[in-house]
Design a protein around this motif. Sequence first.
Motif, PDB file in Angstrom:
ATOM      1  N   HIS A  85       0.855  -1.195   0.000  1.00 27.39           N
ATOM      2  CA  HIS A  85       0.000   0.000   0.000  1.00 27.39           C
ATOM      3  C   HIS A  85       0.891   1.245   0.000  1.00 27.39           C
ATOM      4  CE1 HIS A  85      -2.733   3.114   1.515  1.00 27.39           C
ATOM      5  NE2 HIS A  85      -3.714   2.353   1.054  1.00 27.39           N
ATOM      6  N   PRO A  86       0.588   2.236  -0.823  1.00 25.16           N
ATOM      7  CA  PRO A  86       1.488   3.395  -0.968  1.00 25.16           C
ATOM      8  C   PRO A  86       1.771   4.154   0.316  1.00 25.16           C
ATOM      9  CG  PRO A  86      -0.636   3.773  -2.055  1.00 25.16           C
ATOM     10  CD  PRO A  86      -0.568   2.320  -1.738  1.00 25.16           C
ATOM     11  N   THR A  87       0.849   4.152   1.273  1.00 27.24           N
ATOM     12  CA  THR A  87       1.109   4.828   2.550  1.00 27.24           C
ATOM     13  C   THR A  87       1.846   3.922   3.522  1.00 27.24           C
ATOM     14  OG1 THR A  87      -0.885   6.173   2.281  1.00 27.24           O
ATOM     15  CG2 THR A  87       0.053   6.048   4.496  1.00 27.24           C
ATOM     16  N   LEU A  88       1.549   2.617   3.477  1.00 23.27           N
ATOM     17  CA  LEU A  88       2.123   1.681   4.442  1.00 23.27           C
ATOM     18  C   LEU A  88       3.491   1.152   4.036  1.00 23.27           C
ATOM     19  CD1 LEU A  88      -1.071  -0.444   5.222  1.00 23.27           C
ATOM     20  CD2 LEU A  88      -0.126   1.440   6.573  1.00 23.27           C
ATOM     21  N   ILE A  89       3.842   1.287   2.774  1.00 22.54           N
ATOM     22  CA  ILE A  89       5.031   0.621   2.248  1.00 22.54           C
ATOM     23  C   ILE A  89       6.314   1.022   2.968  1.00 22.54           C
ATOM     24  CG2 ILE A  89       5.495   2.344   0.432  1.00 22.54           C
ATOM     25  CD1 ILE A  89       6.123  -0.076  -1.425  1.00 22.54           C
ATOM     26  N   ARG A  90       6.365   2.236   3.516  1.00 29.64           N
ATOM     27  CA  ARG A  90       7.577   2.713   4.175  1.00 29.64           C
ATOM     28  C   ARG A  90       7.489   2.664   5.707  1.00 29.64           C
ATOM     29  NH1 ARG A  90      10.994   5.373   0.686  1.00 29.64           N
ATOM     30  NH2 ARG A  90      10.142   5.786  -1.386  1.00 29.64           N
TER      31      ARG A  90
END
Length: 240
Positions: A85-90
């Motif tokens: 997920h673009p928000t969770l990826i980091r």
Amino acid sequence: MGEKNRQIGHYSSSQKILLVGEGDFSFSACLARAFRSAANMVATTLESQDTLWTEHWSSEAHLEELERRGCLVLYEVDAYEMHQHPTLIRLKFDIIIFNFPHAGHYSWLCERDDELTKMHRDLLKAFFKSARGMLSKGGEVHVSHRDDYPYYQWKLKELAEKAGLVLKEKVWFEKSNYPGYHNKRGGGIQSNKKFPLNECYTFKFSLKHETSHELKPACNQTTSTLSDDISDALNSMHLK
């Protein structure tokens, strides 16, 4: 002086917490009330915001409370690949919570059918694999689950082990420890109704090898706050 560390059940306001597959967000809201702030939490659901209003109409008050207390709420987060997920990826988390995972209800299947059991196992297999890479050093994955028939046939421990996680502790799940929490069926059929919990436990899993070279804790993990991490991730997305 820093803010007072507050606790409820197994959870603390000092932990970075990800909640997966929330129903009406009543569990997230319970933690937020206990912590007095939800800035340490990310709460997610598979549903879109519009679908959530239809299936879990009791979620409105809980979502308002989460927003007021600073929780990041994300919609359309698939437990199969949440690490992408673009928000969770980091982001990295101290605790990842999945309460009573379920692959869905189907009019032609009942819980004891092998086909549905396989669907549940496939969901958990993918969830454990995804969650493993999202843990900070020393982090845990918590799955609350019925352990009576036919649910014990899902074999949580074996599925977690295949993903590189080991069972650290199995403790009785006491719903009354979480005031205001209402477990929901989900799955599209009578979604907002509760289901009998019966013999339920919280299974706590940790990484088998904390020193594995595959583990890459986020920078400044011991000092940064979850809100800082979220801001960094969102800023990175906007810069792309």
